[in-house]
Design a protein around this motif. Structure first.
Motif, PDB file in Angstrom:
ATOM      1  N   ALA A 206       0.837  -1.206   0.000  1.00  0.00           N
ATOM      2  CA  ALA A 206       0.000   0.000   0.000  1.00  0.00           C
ATOM      3  C   ALA A 206       0.869   1.253   0.000  1.00  0.00           C
ATOM      4  CB  ALA A 206      -0.926  -0.007   1.210  1.00  0.00           C
ATOM      5  N   ARG A 207       1.947   1.217   0.788  1.00  0.00           N
ATOM      6  CA  ARG A 207       2.849   2.367   0.820  1.00  0.00           C
ATOM      7  C   ARG A 207       3.486   2.597  -0.546  1.00  0.00           C
ATOM      8  NH1 ARG A 207       7.166   2.372   5.332  1.00  0.00           N
ATOM      9  NH2 ARG A 207       7.260   4.565   4.669  1.00  0.00           N
ATOM     10  N   LEU A 208       3.871   1.519  -1.221  1.00  0.00           N
ATOM     11  CA  LEU A 208       4.473   1.645  -2.556  1.00  0.00           C
ATOM     12  C   LEU A 208       3.511   2.368  -3.505  1.00  0.00           C
ATOM     13  CD1 LEU A 208       6.321  -1.151  -4.520  1.00  0.00           C
ATOM     14  CD2 LEU A 208       4.580   0.241  -5.630  1.00  0.00           C
ATOM     15  N   LEU A 209       2.252   1.915  -3.509  1.00  0.00           N
ATOM     16  CA  LEU A 209       1.274   2.497  -4.425  1.00  0.00           C
ATOM     17  C   LEU A 209       0.973   3.955  -4.097  1.00  0.00           C
ATOM     18  CD1 LEU A 209      -1.176  -0.540  -4.571  1.00  0.00           C
ATOM     19  CD2 LEU A 209       0.359   0.214  -6.393  1.00  0.00           C
ATOM     20  N   VAL A 210       0.777   4.234  -2.806  1.00  0.00           N
ATOM     21  CA  VAL A 210       0.379   5.581  -2.391  1.00  0.00           C
ATOM     22  C   VAL A 210       1.552   6.551  -2.432  1.00  0.00           C
ATOM     23  CG1 VAL A 210      -0.467   6.962  -0.455  1.00  0.00           C
ATOM     24  CG2 VAL A 210      -1.545   4.765  -0.975  1.00  0.00           C
ATOM     25  N   GLU A 211       2.663   6.150  -1.840  1.00  0.00           N
ATOM     26  CA  GLU A 211       3.767   7.100  -1.690  1.00  0.00           C
ATOM     27  C   GLU A 211       4.521   7.362  -2.992  1.00  0.00           C
ATOM     28  OE1 GLU A 211       6.008   7.370   1.881  1.00  0.00           O
ATOM     29  OE2 GLU A 211       4.830   5.807   2.864  1.00  0.00           O
ATOM     30  N   SER A 212       4.466   6.433  -3.931  1.00  0.00           N
ATOM     31  CA  SER A 212       5.074   6.697  -5.239  1.00  0.00           C
ATOM     32  C   SER A 212       4.341   7.845  -5.943  1.00  0.00           C
ATOM     33  CB  SER A 212       5.036   5.437  -6.109  1.00  0.00           C
ATOM     34  OG  SER A 212       5.818   4.418  -5.539  1.00  0.00           O
ATOM     35  N   GLU A 213       3.019   7.814  -5.860  1.00  0.00           N
ATOM     36  CA  GLU A 213       2.236   8.886  -6.474  1.00  0.00           C
ATOM     37  C   GLU A 213       2.345  10.185  -5.672  1.00  0.00           C
ATOM     38  OE1 GLU A 213       1.088   8.580  -9.511  1.00  0.00           O
ATOM     39  OE2 GLU A 213       1.986   6.588  -9.367  1.00  0.00           O
ATOM     40  N   ALA A 214       2.472  10.056  -4.357  1.00  0.00           N
ATOM     41  CA  ALA A 214       2.676  11.257  -3.537  1.00  0.00           C
ATOM     42  C   ALA A 214       3.968  11.945  -3.937  1.00  0.00           C
ATOM     43  CB  ALA A 214       2.709  10.878  -2.057  1.00  0.00           C
TER      44      ALA A 214
ATOM     45  N   SER B 136       2.741  17.167  -1.450  1.00  0.00           N
ATOM     46  CA  SER B 136       1.824  16.821  -2.543  1.00  0.00           C
ATOM     47  C   SER B 136       0.640  17.790  -2.612  1.00  0.00           C
ATOM     48  CB  SER B 136       1.318  15.387  -2.373  1.00  0.00           C
ATOM     49  OG  SER B 136       0.379  15.308  -1.294  1.00  0.00           O
ATOM     50  N   ASN B 137       0.420  18.507  -1.502  1.00  0.00           N
ATOM     51  CA  ASN B 137      -0.720  19.433  -1.406  1.00  0.00           C
ATOM     52  C   ASN B 137      -2.059  18.719  -1.552  1.00  0.00           C
ATOM     53  OD1 ASN B 137       0.961  21.606  -1.011  1.00  0.00           O
ATOM     54  ND2 ASN B 137       0.812  22.386  -3.107  1.00  0.00           N
ATOM     55  N   ASN B 138      -2.090  17.486  -1.045  1.00  0.00           N
ATOM     56  CA  ASN B 138      -3.310  16.681  -1.114  1.00  0.00           C
ATOM     57  C   ASN B 138      -3.584  16.155   0.290  1.00  0.00           C
ATOM     58  OD1 ASN B 138      -5.003  14.275  -1.357  1.00  0.00           O
ATOM     59  ND2 ASN B 138      -4.726  14.474  -3.573  1.00  0.00           N
ATOM     60  N   SER B 139      -4.612  16.702   0.951  1.00  0.00           N
ATOM     61  CA  SER B 139      -4.875  16.347   2.346  1.00  0.00           C
ATOM     62  C   SER B 139      -5.246  14.871   2.511  1.00  0.00           C
ATOM     63  CB  SER B 139      -5.993  17.231   2.915  1.00  0.00           C
ATOM     64  OG  SER B 139      -7.184  17.104   2.156  1.00  0.00           O
ATOM     65  N   ALA B 140      -5.924  14.285   1.522  1.00  0.00           N
ATOM     66  CA  ALA B 140      -6.264  12.863   1.591  1.00  0.00           C
ATOM     67  C   ALA B 140      -4.996  12.016   1.540  1.00  0.00           C
ATOM     68  CB  ALA B 140      -7.207  12.488   0.449  1.00  0.00           C
ATOM     69  N   MET B 141      -4.035  12.440   0.721  1.00  0.00           N
ATOM     70  CA  MET B 141      -2.762  11.732   0.633  1.00  0.00           C
ATOM     71  C   MET B 141      -2.017  11.808   1.962  1.00  0.00           C
ATOM     72  SD  MET B 141      -1.151  10.126  -1.937  1.00  0.00           S
ATOM     73  CE  MET B 141      -1.399  10.938  -3.517  1.00  0.00           C
ATOM     74  N   VAL B 142      -2.016  12.979   2.575  1.00  0.00           N
ATOM     75  CA  VAL B 142      -1.339  13.152   3.866  1.00  0.00           C
ATOM     76  C   VAL B 142      -1.949  12.223   4.908  1.00  0.00           C
ATOM     77  CG1 VAL B 142      -0.876  14.761   5.757  1.00  0.00           C
ATOM     78  CG2 VAL B 142      -0.670  15.538   3.389  1.00  0.00           C
ATOM     79  N   HIS B 143      -3.275  12.188   4.965  1.00  0.00           N
ATOM     80  CA  HIS B 143      -3.965  11.335   5.941  1.00  0.00           C
ATOM     81  C   HIS B 143      -3.639   9.865   5.700  1.00  0.00           C
ATOM     82  CE1 HIS B 143      -7.113   9.846   8.596  1.00  0.00           C
ATOM     83  NE2 HIS B 143      -7.487   9.038   7.623  1.00  0.00           N
ATOM     84  N   THR B 144      -3.629   9.453   4.442  1.00  0.00           N
ATOM     85  CA  THR B 144      -3.355   8.052   4.116  1.00  0.00           C
ATOM     86  C   THR B 144      -1.944   7.655   4.508  1.00  0.00           C
ATOM     87  OG1 THR B 144      -4.912   8.159   2.263  1.00  0.00           O
ATOM     88  CG2 THR B 144      -3.337   6.346   2.263  1.00  0.00           C
ATOM     89  N   VAL B 145      -0.988   8.505   4.213  1.00  0.00           N
ATOM     90  CA  VAL B 145       0.404   8.204   4.563  1.00  0.00           C
ATOM     91  C   VAL B 145       0.572   8.126   6.078  1.00  0.00           C
ATOM     92  CG1 VAL B 145       2.779   9.087   4.505  1.00  0.00           C
ATOM     93  CG2 VAL B 145       1.372   9.150   2.437  1.00  0.00           C
ATOM     94  N   LYS B 146      -0.073   9.007   6.806  1.00  0.00           N
ATOM     95  CA  LYS B 146      -0.008   8.957   8.269  1.00  0.00           C
ATOM     96  C   LYS B 146      -0.636   7.669   8.799  1.00  0.00           C
ATOM     97  CE  LYS B 146       0.147  13.916   9.330  1.00  0.00           C
ATOM     98  NZ  LYS B 146      -0.560  15.059   9.968  1.00  0.00           N
ATOM     99  N   SER B 147      -1.749   7.259   8.216  1.00  0.00           N
ATOM    100  CA  SER B 147      -2.419   6.029   8.656  1.00  0.00           C
ATOM    101  C   SER B 147      -1.551   4.804   8.390  1.00  0.00           C
ATOM    102  CB  SER B 147      -3.758   5.873   7.935  1.00  0.00           C
ATOM    103  OG  SER B 147      -4.640   6.930   8.280  1.00  0.00           O
ATOM    104  N   LEU B 148      -0.904   4.779   7.231  1.00  0.00           N
ATOM    105  CA  LEU B 148      -0.021   3.663   6.901  1.00  0.00           C
ATOM    106  C   LEU B 148       1.180   3.619   7.836  1.00  0.00           C
ATOM    107  CD1 LEU B 148      -0.165   3.854   3.013  1.00  0.00           C
ATOM    108  CD2 LEU B 148      -0.980   1.965   4.432  1.00  0.00           C
ATOM    109  N   TRP B 149       1.698   4.797   8.195  1.00  0.00           N
ATOM    110  CA  TRP B 149       2.829   4.823   9.129  1.00  0.00           C
ATOM    111  C   TRP B 149       2.383   4.363  10.520  1.00  0.00           C
ATOM    112  CZ3 TRP B 149       7.755   5.766   7.482  1.00  0.00           C
ATOM    113  CH2 TRP B 149       8.735   5.695   8.484  1.00  0.00           C
TER     114      TRP B 149
END
Length: 246
Positions: free
Chosen positions: A91-99, A145-158
């Motif tokens: 999940a981190r690979l998919l999300v953080e690569s795009e971030a 990334s200036n994307n609040s949903a992305m920030v929340h997702t990365v924090k949740s994964l961490w």
């Protein structure tokens, strides 16, 4: 590795006892030794099970006081899913690569400077400082990334990386031995971001997580061997106790 590690099975047994009213909300659980004897496992396994239950909000571990059943069940949004280290990393690979790709478009000079300092901390700091810098590095990119949903997702994964015992153990087994590789991989991501190169940032982040997954495969084999050895030791202690009684 077995589909379900021993501490997970024990955590389910403790949760069942809680649900059945053996340990009502707010009460203190019996000590590790008593629970270990009751469930036929080691104290280490009990400790791992309690940490797992704390991660999902069923228990509260109070240093110097004991382990208590939570007064209320956590809200659905506070619960962590049951996920393996591989699932979290995928999940981190998919999300953080795009971030990283988004961040390359939007990142400021200030954020670039912060990332550079964090890499230096990863390279020269203590293990704890390097781990903190690692987390802040990924969070800074998500914020860029200036994307609040992305920030929340990365924090949740961490959070899953740090609070799910099996995930945390797997990452610890990997990160202790590959500090130099990890730093160089972060440097490659940084270089692409500094160049404002979205494709390069995406590729560098993907390479970082691909290498991490490969390292996890090796670490998982070692954890599986350790689990077998632990079960053998527990069986030996249990049967030795029976022999003494007889």
């Amino acid at each position: 590795m077995a589909s379900k590690r021993l501490f997970q099975s024990v955590a389910e047994q403790i949760a069942t006892l809680i649900d059945e009213g053996a340990y009502p909300p707010g009460t203190r659980l019996p000590g590790e030794r008593e629970l270990a004897e009751k469930l036929g496992v080691s104290r280490v396994t009990i400790r791992e099970a309690e940490i797992a239950l704390q991660a999902v909000g069923r228990l509260e571990i109070k240093t110097g006081s004991g382990v208590y059943v939570s007064e209320k069940k956590p809200a659905p949004g506070e619960l962590l899913p049951k996920a393996s280290a591989f699932e979290v990393t995928e999940a981190r690979l998919l999300v953080e690569s795009e971030a990283a790709a988004l961040a390359a478009h939007n990142i400021t000079d200030e954020a670039i400077g912060r990332l550079e300092k964090l890499i230096d901390q990863m390279r020269h700091g203590s293990e704890d400082e390097a781990n903190e810098a690692d987390e802040q590095f990924h969070q800074t990119i998500a914020e860029a990334s200036n994307n609040s949903a992305m920030v929340h997702t990365v924090k949740s994964l961490w959070r899953m990386r740090e609070e799910l015992p099996e995930v945390k153990a797997t990452y610890a087994a990997v990160c202790v031995h590959d500090a130099e590789s990890r730093t160089e991989e972060h440097k490659a991501v940084f270089d692409a971001l500094k160049a404002r190169d979205p494709a390069g940032a995406r590729a560098a982040m993907r390479e970082h997580f691909h290498r991490l997954i490969e390292s996890m495969l090796d670490a998982t084999e070692k954890l599986a061997l350790a689990e077998v050895q632990q079960r053998a030791s527990e069986s030996r202690e249990r049967f030795a106790g029976v022999a003494k009684i007889v």
